[in-house]
Design a protein around this motif. Structure first.
Motif, PDB file in Angstrom:
ATOM      1  N   LEU A  28       0.845  -1.185   0.000  1.00 32.59           N
ATOM      2  CA  LEU A  28       0.000   0.000   0.000  1.00 32.59           C
ATOM      3  C   LEU A  28       0.885   1.241   0.000  1.00 32.59           C
ATOM      4  O   LEU A  28       1.871   1.306   0.742  1.00 32.59           O
ATOM      5  CB  LEU A  28      -0.905  -0.003   1.235  1.00 32.59           C
ATOM      6  N   ILE A  29       0.544   2.231  -0.817  1.00 34.41           N
ATOM      7  CA  ILE A  29       1.362   3.442  -0.880  1.00 34.41           C
ATOM      8  C   ILE A  29       0.475   4.683  -0.844  1.00 34.41           C
ATOM      9  O   ILE A  29      -0.716   4.628  -1.159  1.00 34.41           O
ATOM     10  CB  ILE A  29       2.270   3.468  -2.131  1.00 34.41           C
ATOM     11  N   HIS A  30       1.093   5.811  -0.451  1.00 35.72           N
ATOM     12  CA  HIS A  30       0.392   7.097  -0.480  1.00 35.72           C
ATOM     13  C   HIS A  30       1.366   8.177  -0.932  1.00 35.72           C
ATOM     14  O   HIS A  30       2.532   7.894  -1.245  1.00 35.72           O
ATOM     15  CB  HIS A  30      -0.220   7.414   0.890  1.00 35.72           C
ATOM     16  N   ILE A 106      -9.482   2.072   3.594  1.00 35.02           N
ATOM     17  CA  ILE A 106     -10.008   1.583   2.322  1.00 35.02           C
ATOM     18  C   ILE A 106      -9.544   0.174   1.965  1.00 35.02           C
ATOM     19  O   ILE A 106     -10.281  -0.561   1.301  1.00 35.02           O
ATOM     20  CB  ILE A 106      -9.687   2.548   1.152  1.00 35.02           C
ATOM     21  N   ALA A 107      -8.351  -0.224   2.389  1.00 39.54           N
ATOM     22  CA  ALA A 107      -7.878  -1.573   2.025  1.00 39.54           C
ATOM     23  C   ALA A 107      -8.773  -2.671   2.608  1.00 39.54           C
ATOM     24  O   ALA A 107      -9.188  -3.580   1.876  1.00 39.54           O
ATOM     25  CB  ALA A 107      -6.428  -1.768   2.435  1.00 39.54           C
ATOM     26  N   ILE A 119       1.578  -7.606   4.479  1.00 40.36           N
ATOM     27  CA  ILE A 119       1.174  -6.302   3.961  1.00 40.36           C
ATOM     28  C   ILE A 119       2.137  -5.248   4.485  1.00 40.36           C
ATOM     29  O   ILE A 119       2.454  -5.219   5.671  1.00 40.36           O
ATOM     30  CB  ILE A 119      -0.262  -5.950   4.418  1.00 40.36           C
ATOM     31  N   VAL A 120       2.606  -4.380   3.590  1.00 42.88           N
ATOM     32  CA  VAL A 120       3.489  -3.293   4.004  1.00 42.88           C
ATOM     33  C   VAL A 120       2.981  -1.968   3.450  1.00 42.88           C
ATOM     34  O   VAL A 120       2.257  -1.923   2.460  1.00 42.88           O
ATOM     35  CB  VAL A 120       4.948  -3.517   3.547  1.00 42.88           C
ATOM     36  N   CYS A 121       3.389  -0.892   4.115  1.00 35.36           N
ATOM     37  CA  CYS A 121       3.043   0.460   3.679  1.00 35.36           C
ATOM     38  C   CYS A 121       4.019   1.420   4.325  1.00 35.36           C
ATOM     39  O   CYS A 121       4.492   1.177   5.446  1.00 35.36           O
ATOM     40  CB  CYS A 121       1.605   0.798   4.091  1.00 35.36           C
TER      41      CYS A 121
END
Length: 440
Positions: A28-30, A106-107, A119-121
């Protein structure tokens, strides 16, 4: 015999040396932590190996008041995210789109978070997803680039700590539970451990409540927080339309034996009361009717408090209900129950910030937005908002804030702002009365 964490780790371990090379299922990225990683990728002339296992959103630095973004740094971050996701064919939840929202809201909501995943972010509160029996954790810029290029990551395996939460208590929320654990054990007891929350309370908790607790595992000093898979997990995933085969696929995602933990903490919540922070880290907290204890002069000076003052006497002028800790639909339905028929105190500003566009539209379509506005709240668009001073929703200097977010460090919500972490219930009560108290 093994813990949930060990089972998932072993299945994803590609190399076992002094560190383990893990395969990453979901990245997941932002906009804030990804631009530098994309630059590192391009400098080495590499591509994103698995763009279909990557998902991007805009959440940290965006405005939530509907006005045009005027911050040059934030503008650059958003432009970079649009350019990079387009270049590498990465799905992007743009602001205002149906799938948009805070990354950790949201995920799960979109069924991206699945049991047994890694899971990573580039965000420390990635542990939120551990509520679904996942290994989920925050990573730094160079690690983001490594996942982009290889879909793997080198990690040192932690020990396992079981946090057994016993007793039931109808007068508290999941936020009170995790704040109580921090109050009793401090902000570093989880260092070097993956924290598994279990026991009677967790068995009866909703997925939203489990996510709130796992979200703040990082505040305990741990990178990981997780819960076992059960019928509650499965029912949630079915409801959001996640791609599931059958319940048997996940049945092994539980710790086989309590003795598999390296350490166990037992937490009895049957007699506790709502918890509110008074200081500048999440462990500096008291029950709603207690007095503020002695602390170093910096903490008391920063917060504008003195020891012996009852937490109920502190004047609250700002309230924030939202964030990846308490920005889900159930949180706003709970808030509506308190605010219906009441008015926000004349000296208080109360921000209501949904965690996703789906939640925002539900609130709009079902009368909740009108209810909040009639009570005197400001309802914003989805985003991280006042959780952190990285956007326009900052809190004024020297004013006391009742916040449902996760951190109360100095300056976290704005220069010299004074944050009191609390539950949605306590935030609503503070909004109505201008101070904390046990009941409306």
């Amino acid at each position: 015999m093994a813990t949930i964490f060990d089972k998932i780790w072993t299945k994803h371990e590609i190399v076992n040396d002094e560190e383990s090379l893990l395969y990453i299922d979901l990245h997941l990225i932002h906009e804030v932590t990804s631009p530098q990683a994309f630059t590192m990728l391009e400098a080495k002339k590499l591509k994103v190996r698995r763009p279909e296992r990557t998902y991007a959103t805009m959440d940290h630095s965006i405005r939530t008041d509907g006005k045009k973004l005027d911050d040059k740094i934030a503008q650059g971050q958003l432009k970079a995210l649009i350019k990079n996701t387009s270049k590498y064919d990465i799905p992007l939840a743009r602001q205002g789109a149906k799938n948009h929202g805070i990354v950790h809201v949201i995920a799960p909501e979109q069924g991206l978070t699945l049991p047994g995943q890694t899971i990573v972010c580039g965000d420390s509160h990635t542990a939120t997803h551990g509520a679904f029996a996942c290994i989920a954790f925050g990573i730094g810029t160079s690690e983001i680039a490594h996942v982009f290029a290889t879909q793997t990551l080198w990690q040192t395996k932690p020990k396992n700590m079981g946090i057994q939460i016993i007793g039931l208590n109808n007068n508290i929320s999941a936020k009170d539970v995790i704040l109580y654990i921090l109050k009793e054990y401090g902000v570093s007891f989880g260092q070097g451990y993956a924290l598994e929350f279990f026991g009677k309370y967790i068995d009866n908790a909703s997925m939203d409540e489990r996510m709130t607790i796992c979200n703040m595992a990082i505040e305990c000093g741990a990178k990981y927080g997780l819960c076992a898979f059960d019928q509650t997990t499965y029912d949630y995933l079915k409801q959001v339309g996640a791609s599931l085969k059958n319940i048997e696929e996940y049945q092994d995602l539980h710790t086989d034996y309590i003795g598999d933990f390296d350490k166990i903490i037992e937490v009895n919540i049957s007699k506790i009361k709502p918890v509110i922070t008074w200081g500048i880290n999440p462990s500096q907290a008291v029950f709603v009717n207690e007095t503020i204890p002695q602390a170093d002069s910096f903490t008391h000076d920063y917060m504008g408090l003195t020891s012996g003052t009852n937490i109920n006497e502190v004047k609250i002028t700002q309230v924030f209900i939202g964030s990846c800790t308490n920005g889900r639909l159930s949180d706003f339905i709970k808030a509506a129950c308190f605010l219906k028929g009441n008015k926000v105190h004349q000296d208080v500003r109360c921000l209501i910030v949904p965690g996703s566009q789906v939640i925002k539209e539900y609130l709009d379509d079902n009368g909740y937005t009108r209810l909040f506005e009639e009570a005197g709240c400001e309802v914003r668009n989805p985003g991280c908002s006042a959780c952190l001073a990285m956007n326009n929703d900052t809190m004024p200097a020297n004013e006391h804030v009742a916040s449902t977010s996760n951190r109360n460090f100095e300056g976290r919500q704005g220069s010299l702002s004074r944050t009191h972490l609390c539950s949605v219930e306590m935030a609503c009560i503070a909004a109505i009365h201008g101070h904390f108290q046990m009941e409306v």
